[in-house]
Structure formats: C-alpha cells, structure tokens
Design an enzyme around this catalytic site. Structure first.
Site, PDB file in Angstrom:
ATOM      1  N   ARG A   1      23.799  31.870  31.809  1.00 31.72           N
ATOM      2  CA  ARG A   1      22.671  31.456  32.654  1.00 31.72           C
ATOM      3  C   ARG A   1      21.781  32.628  33.053  1.00 31.72           C
ATOM      4  O   ARG A   1      20.684  32.438  33.561  1.00 31.72           O
ATOM      5  CB  ARG A   1      23.135  30.665  33.878  1.00 31.72           C
TER       6      ARG A   1
ATOM      7  N   ASP B   1      19.586  32.344  42.840  1.00 34.01           N
ATOM      8  CA  ASP B   1      20.991  31.941  42.919  1.00 34.01           C
ATOM      9  C   ASP B   1      21.744  32.797  43.934  1.00 34.01           C
ATOM     10  O   ASP B   1      21.392  33.951  44.167  1.00 34.01           O
ATOM     11  CB  ASP B   1      21.690  32.142  41.565  1.00 34.01           C
TER      12      ASP B   1
ATOM     13  N   PRO C   1      44.886  38.764  35.149  1.00 33.64           N
ATOM     14  CA  PRO C   1      44.776  38.840  36.616  1.00 33.64           C
ATOM     15  C   PRO C   1      44.801  40.284  37.117  1.00 33.64           C
ATOM     16  O   PRO C   1      44.520  40.544  38.279  1.00 33.64           O
ATOM     17  CB  PRO C   1      46.006  38.062  37.108  1.00 33.64           C
TER      18      PRO C   1
ATOM     19  N   GLU D   1      53.682  34.945  29.489  1.00 34.99           N
ATOM     20  CA  GLU D   1      53.764  36.011  30.498  1.00 34.99           C
ATOM     21  C   GLU D   1      52.708  37.082  30.269  1.00 34.99           C
ATOM     22  O   GLU D   1      52.694  38.104  30.952  1.00 34.99           O
ATOM     23  CB  GLU D   1      55.160  36.644  30.487  1.00 34.99           C
TER      24      GLU D   1
HETATM   25  N1  SAM Z   1      52.531  37.614  33.938  1.00 35.91           N
HETATM   26  C1  SAM Z   1      51.143  37.963  34.061  1.00 35.91           C
HETATM   27  C2  SAM Z   1      50.921  38.753  35.323  1.00 35.91           C
HETATM   28  O1  SAM Z   1      51.598  38.469  36.316  1.00 35.91           O
HETATM   29  O2  SAM Z   1      50.049  39.634  35.346  1.00 35.91           O
HETATM   30  C3  SAM Z   1      50.290  36.698  34.122  1.00 35.91           C
HETATM   31  C4  SAM Z   1      50.222  35.995  32.820  1.00 35.91           C
HETATM   32  S1  SAM Z   1      49.284  34.489  32.935  1.00 35.91           S
HETATM   33  C5  SAM Z   1      50.515  33.315  33.257  1.00 35.91           C
HETATM   34  C6  SAM Z   1      48.836  34.163  31.267  1.00 35.91           C
HETATM   35  C7  SAM Z   1      47.436  34.593  30.878  1.00 35.91           C
HETATM   36  O3  SAM Z   1      46.475  33.907  31.656  1.00 35.91           O
HETATM   37  C8  SAM Z   1      47.110  36.060  31.063  1.00 35.91           C
HETATM   38  O4  SAM Z   1      47.596  36.838  29.976  1.00 35.91           O
HETATM   39  C9  SAM Z   1      45.603  36.057  31.143  1.00 35.91           C
HETATM   40  O5  SAM Z   1      44.996  36.089  29.869  1.00 35.91           O
HETATM   41  C10 SAM Z   1      45.314  34.718  31.788  1.00 35.91           C
HETATM   42  N2  SAM Z   1      45.010  34.833  33.229  1.00 35.91           N
HETATM   43  C11 SAM Z   1      45.813  34.451  34.249  1.00 35.91           C
HETATM   44  N3  SAM Z   1      45.235  34.665  35.431  1.00 35.91           N
HETATM   45  C12 SAM Z   1      44.030  35.202  35.185  1.00 35.91           C
HETATM   46  C13 SAM Z   1      42.974  35.656  36.004  1.00 35.91           C
HETATM   47  N4  SAM Z   1      43.038  35.610  37.336  1.00 35.91           N
HETATM   48  N5  SAM Z   1      41.868  36.155  35.397  1.00 35.91           N
HETATM   49  C14 SAM Z   1      41.776  36.226  34.052  1.00 35.91           C
HETATM   50  N6  SAM Z   1      42.762  35.813  33.220  1.00 35.91           N
HETATM   51  C15 SAM Z   1      43.882  35.306  33.768  1.00 35.91           C
END
Ligand code: SAM
Length: 248
Positions: free
Chosen positions: A152, A167, A88, A115
C-alpha cells in the site's frame, strides 16, 4: 516490487493474492508475488523438510538443505532481493520499517514452521523480522502482513482513491476520525465542519482529531515527535480545556 515467499504451504497465499488491493497491484504490474514450495528442494522419497532437534526436546526443526536451496533459487529469480527470515526473534515490524522495505526492489521471505529453522541458515539471511511479540505457528501470516503493508506504500498501489499519506503512524500520529453516510446513525450526527466544504477548516479539524486520538490512545507515539507550531497550539488548547474542567 518482487516478493518471493519460501513456504511449505504455498496454497495458503491463494486467497490473499486474489483479493482487493493486492490483486489489483498484481494485475497492474506494481507487484509480483512468487510463492516457492520449500518441499520442491527437499530430497528423499518423502521430501522431508524437518527433523528432530539435536539435544532432544519437543517439536521438529526445519532442515537447512532444502531451505538454503530454496533461498538460492529465489535469489536467482529475484537477484536484487533481500532475504528476510520471519521470526519472533527478529526486529519489530513497524510503519517506518514498512517504508524502508518499500524502497527495495525485491523481498524474499522465509516462512518457518514447527520449532523454527536450523541455526545454520542464518549465513543465507539478510534480515530477520518479527510482526509482534507473540508466537505464530508459521511465518506465512507474517509474510502476508508485511507484503500488505509494503504494497500500500508503493506508488499507484492504492489507485488514487485511497491515500497512505494520512494513515496512522505515517507522521507519528494516528489517523483522524472518519465518517460516511448516513448523516445520522443511532442518533449520532457528524461534525458540522465535515459538511462545510471548507478544505482548510476540514484539514484543521482532522489534525486536531489526529492529535487528540494519538494522545488518548497511543501517547507513546508522541514521545520524541517534533511538534509543529500548529500541533503545539492544538495540544495547549486541549490542556487548557482539561485544566478548566478539573478546576471546576
Ligand atoms: N520456537 C520458535 C521461538 O520460540 O523462537 C518459534 C517458532 S514458531 C512456532 C514457527 C515459525 O513461525 C517461526 O519459525 C517463524 O517463521 C514464524 N513466526 C512465529 N511467530 C512470529 C512472529 N511474531 N513474527 C514473525 N514470524 C513468526
């Protein structure tokens, strides 16, 4: 295009890879998708891929050794691939970024869980991408989103029947309104022009539909867009109509 996916849940991808355009793209050799189980690179009897965070706190963190070994393995299999950490905290995934990634030969996705990942794996990462400002439980849905959007855009992936050219977002515009049979549904018909067979008129109507939908639904997309004379004329026509409406 070669996609590698590093995950502790490779089976999540079974259904995704077995349907629709993704399945067709695999069968016709346009893409190859290789899920890699990170657990295969974990040591010990229990093949543990996570551990408690230093400093305390909730949750678990993905250990660096299995991750970096899985990345090294994927790099060997996809030597011209870039390694993308799904997170994220990464740069936002957009249609222009999908177009940028579609020019690559290989993409290797690292799907985090818990996490997230030990900070020290960043030395092995080429890019970090987020699919939106929200937090998923794992990177797997994010990998599917990116693989789908990139596939795509690859030549012949849509099989000629569909086109990615019109698109939404392809020209900072949302796609025009679409209709199919029946000609009347719940008392509502379709625009006459779509039955006219006149390709120039249909293209003109579609441009107008695209512009107005974008203006109403996502005006932010039009900011900084270089408008053609035709697009300016359409917007002026609608502005005049709105002014007339307001002034009664
Ligand atoms: N504790 C982290 C933080 O607050 O930045 C979030 C960890 S999340 C619960 C677990 C995993 O989900 C991340 O390591 C990532 O690979 C994936 N993930 C979660 N949200 C994402 C997003 N918006 N885009 C891409 N990957 C995401």
């Amino acid at each position: 295009m070669n996609f590698g996916i590093l995950t502790i849940f490779p089976e999540i991808f079974d259904s995704f890879l077995a349907h629709g355009i993704i399945r067709r793209a695999i069968e016709s050799g346009i893409i190859r998708v290789t899920p890699v189980n990170i657990r295969d690179f974990a040591g010990g009897k229990h093949r543990t891929t996570d551990d408690r965070p230093y400093g305390g706190g909730a949750g678990m963190v993905m250990k660096p050794e299995p991750l970096t070994e899985a990345i090294a393995h994927a790099r060997k299999r996809i030597p011209d691939g870039i390694v993308i950490l799904l997170s994220p905290q990464g740069r936002p995934f957009t249609q222009p970024l999908a177009q940028e990634l579609a020019l690559r030969n290989g993409l290797i996705f690292v799907c985090g869980r818990y996490e997230g990942v030990d900070e020290r794996i960043y030395a092995h990462i080429d890019d970090e991408i987020s699919v939106g400002d929200y937090v998923l439980t794992g990177g797997e849905p994010a990998a599917m989103v990116i693989i789908d959007a990139v596939t795509r855009l690859l030549p012949d992936a849509l099989g000629g029947a569909d086109s990615a050219e019109s698109d939404s977002f392809s020209d900072q515009l949302l796609e025009f309104a679409q209709y199919t049979r029946p000609p009347v549904f719940e008392g509502e018909g379709i625009p006459d022009v779509l039955l006219s067979g006149n390709h120039a008129d249909i293209a003109s109507w579609r441009l107008e539909s695209s512009l107005i939908r974008t203006l109403l639904k996502r005006p932010d997309l039009l900011e900084g867009k270089k408008l053609s004379d035709r697009e300016k004329a359409v917007l002026k026509k609608w502005c005049r109509a709105v002014e007339q409406l307001i002034s009664g």
